[in-house]
Enzyme design. Structure first.
Site, PDB file in Angstrom:
ATOM      1  N   CYS A   1      19.694  -4.236  18.358  1.00  0.00           N
ATOM      2  CA  CYS A   1      21.044  -4.467  18.883  1.00  0.00           C
ATOM      3  C   CYS A   1      22.079  -4.227  17.761  1.00  0.00           C
ATOM      4  O   CYS A   1      22.002  -3.231  17.065  1.00  0.00           O
ATOM      5  CB  CYS A   1      21.111  -5.885  19.452  1.00  0.00           C
ATOM      6  SG  CYS A   1      22.627  -6.277  20.293  1.00  0.00           S
TER       7      CYS A   1
ATOM      8  N   ASP B   1      20.226  -0.538  30.203  1.00  0.00           N
ATOM      9  CA  ASP B   1      20.989  -1.386  29.281  1.00  0.00           C
ATOM     10  C   ASP B   1      22.487  -1.222  29.534  1.00  0.00           C
ATOM     11  O   ASP B   1      23.014  -0.114  29.508  1.00  0.00           O
ATOM     12  CB  ASP B   1      20.645  -0.956  27.838  1.00  0.00           C
ATOM     13  CG  ASP B   1      21.130  -1.944  26.809  1.00  0.00           C
ATOM     14  OD1 ASP B   1      21.975  -2.772  27.153  1.00  0.00           O
ATOM     15  OD2 ASP B   1      20.643  -1.883  25.671  1.00  0.00           O
TER      16      ASP B   1
ATOM     17  N   HIS C   1      18.490  -4.423  28.269  1.00  0.00           N
ATOM     18  CA  HIS C   1      18.782  -4.715  26.858  1.00  0.00           C
ATOM     19  C   HIS C   1      17.831  -5.758  26.264  1.00  0.00           C
ATOM     20  O   HIS C   1      17.432  -5.651  25.107  1.00  0.00           O
ATOM     21  CB  HIS C   1      20.223  -5.217  26.747  1.00  0.00           C
ATOM     22  CG  HIS C   1      20.695  -5.383  25.349  1.00  0.00           C
ATOM     23  ND1 HIS C   1      20.981  -4.321  24.537  1.00  0.00           N
ATOM     24  CD2 HIS C   1      20.917  -6.496  24.602  1.00  0.00           C
ATOM     25  CE1 HIS C   1      21.374  -4.770  23.350  1.00  0.00           C
ATOM     26  NE2 HIS C   1      21.340  -6.089  23.369  1.00  0.00           N
TER      27      HIS C   1
END
Lengths: 361, 156
Positions: free
Chosen positions: A151, A306, A335
């Site tokens: 991330c 995502d 995600h």
């Protein structure tokens, strides 16, 4: 004297089967939501290698034999707890990798306090990350290291790798790491400089509370994110494996940490509002970030469903770097489900393990 | 015999969610994409920040009058500790690096010393070899001269 519970059970025994099943479902739903304790997370054994301010560098499973020469250091986003990478036994990327003989380290940023409101991305990228790499090299006795960023931690890892070319980084793995922040739909609208008073927000709040970050992410799909999890729980509350996963996920989602104020200002202004990284305009502690400096082997993993780091945000990195050995891999997940759940165990973990295996000896 | 319930609240909830998701998601998404929505969000945020600012200022004033430290005061002290920790970190790093350098240097000097000893031994052996060779050469020359002297009258 007849016990009230016994009496209640007797009454229950008389009601029709269908109603009984519904009552049991409601009882179970209530138990999961309000009675049962929170699940245990972050369970792979670990030792502390180094600490700096609130951050801690961990080494996992020190008792297990390490068969791979090159150790792996993981970096995570500044806004969440890192245990998504080690959520529960059988559902942990870290556990999977240590079982394959990798020497795994993780940089846990810790929870910033009000005294950390002036911390910038520069501090993390120029002070914490290179020192963590040096500590790993020294601790493991290796002359090379692999890094993994998830991330926002992936974006930071890419920046860090391009600024510290003198460090012996052999392999880079980025997971759902946004690089190009142009045309982000709702985020672009909401963070429009004309309406979003970023400076006032940071000056007033200092560190940005996790609830605000969570609200922003959930607003991308409000019905699905606010309402959906509880409908799913009610529907499948009788499946214990579903309930276990659901509880783990809810625990992680609701367990954010404050975003250091100055780092938030920089993240929103330089990345979301001005998209400086991919344009080559980002400056970190006086140095221009040029992604073309990255020459290490690179695996860039994205998730097709995502909404926070869309595949179109990751793909431009492939052309921006100079690595000859580079792979883009898109998983059929979201995600979070890219590192947690059945799809992660089936697709993501082996993809990372196999790719790294070939490049760690 | 199964008894069918006329009404299942869970099924109804799920049905309601599915329909709402289907029908409203698109509408909500479109509404949120509009500039008015961003403007509204900005205004809400400003009002919230204004309230937060007022609350913080009044709390700080009260704490100051009551001679009590505010969160900012505590943060300032913590920040000083963090600064000290950073300095200790740097010292530790310098020491670590210097120790490593010193170790490397001592290893290097050990190697050089060992090399010197080996060289000295080699030189000594070479000297001995030369001595032996010289002695042998001298002996050979002497022998040769003697044999020449013995052979000379015969040739005459």
């Amino acid at each position: 004297m007849i016990s009230p519970i016994k009496e209640w059970e007797d009454i229950l025994g008389m009601v029709p089967e269908e109603l009984k099943s519904q009552m049991n479902r409601a009882k179970r739903f209530n138990e999961v939501m309000f009675v049962e304790p929170e699940p245990q997370v972050y369970q792979t054994p670990k030792e502390v290698v180094w600490t700096k301010n609130k951050a801690t560098l961990y080494r996992f499973a020190p008792h297990l034999p390490k068969t791979k020469r090159v150790p792996l250091l993981m970096f995570y986003a500044l806004i969440n707890k890192p245990y998504i990478l080690d959520l529960a036994p059988g559902n942990s990327l870290i556990e999977y990798l240590v079982n394959r003989g990798f020497d795994v380290y993780l940089m846990d940023w810790g929870t910033p306090g009000p005294e950390d409101r002036y911390m910038k991305l520069d501090d993390y990228i120029m002070d914490y990350m290179p020192l963590a790499v040096k500590k790993v090299l020294r601790h493991s006795g290796s002359d090379e290291v692999s890094v993994l960023g998830y991330c926002m931690g992936g974006t930071m890892t890419a920046i860090f790798s391009s600024l510290h070319t003198h460090l012996p980084i052999k392999n880079i793995i980025l997971m759902t790491a946004p690089i190009d922040f142009s045309e982000l739909g709702l985020f672009t609208n909401w963070l429009d400089e004309r309406y979003f008073n970023l400076d006032k927000m940071v000056d007033t709040l200092g560190n940005v509370p996790p609830e605000m970050i969570d609200l922003g992410n959930k607003m991308l799909k409000p019905l699905v994110n606010f309402y959906g999890p509880y409908v799913s729980l009610a529907e499948r509350v009788e499946s214990q494996s579903f309930v276990d996963s659901w509880k783990l996920m809810q625990k992680w989602v609701g367990d954010g940490i404050p975003f250091p104020g100055e780092a938030f200002r920089q993240w929103i202004r330089d990345f979301y509002q001005h998209n400086k990284l991919i344009k080559g305009e980002l400056v970190i502690r006086g140095q221009r970030v040029e992604l073309s400096n990255i020459r290490a082997s690179l695996l860039n993993i994205g998730a097709t469903r995502d909404h926070i780091a869309q595949p179109k945000q990751l793909e431009p990195l492939m052309d921006a770097i100079s690595s000859e050995d580079k792979t883009l891999s898109l998983m059929p997940t979201g995600h979070v489900s890219i590192v947690f759940g059945r799809q992660a165990v089936k697709h993501t973990y082996p993809t990372i393990g196999d790719w790294l295996d070939e490049r760690s000896n | 015999m199964s008894q069918q319930m006329p009404f299942d609240p869970f099924a109804l909830w799920k049905q309601f969610y599915d329909k709402a998701e289907e029908q409203w998601s698109q509408t909500v998404d479109e509404a949120m994409h509009k500039e008015e929505f961003s403007k509204l969000m900005g205004q809400s945020l400003n009002s919230y920040l204004q309230y937060q600012n007022m609350a913080r200022q009044s709390a700080e004033k009260y704490l100051e009058q009551a001679n009590m430290p505010s969160r900012q005061d505590v943060a300032n002290v913590a920040s000083m500790i963090v600064n000290v920790e950073t300095k200790v970190d740097r010292l530790e790093q310098t020491i670590e690096e210097e120790v490593v350098d010193a170790l490397k240097q001592s290893e290097l000097s050990k190697e050089v010393k060992a090399l010197k000893t080996d060289m000295a031994k080699l030189t000594k052996r070479l000297d001995q070899l030369f001595e032996i060779l010289e002695a042998k050469t001298e002996a050979a020359v002497a022998k040769e001269a003697k044999s020449v002297e013995v052979d000379a009258p015969k040739s005459k």
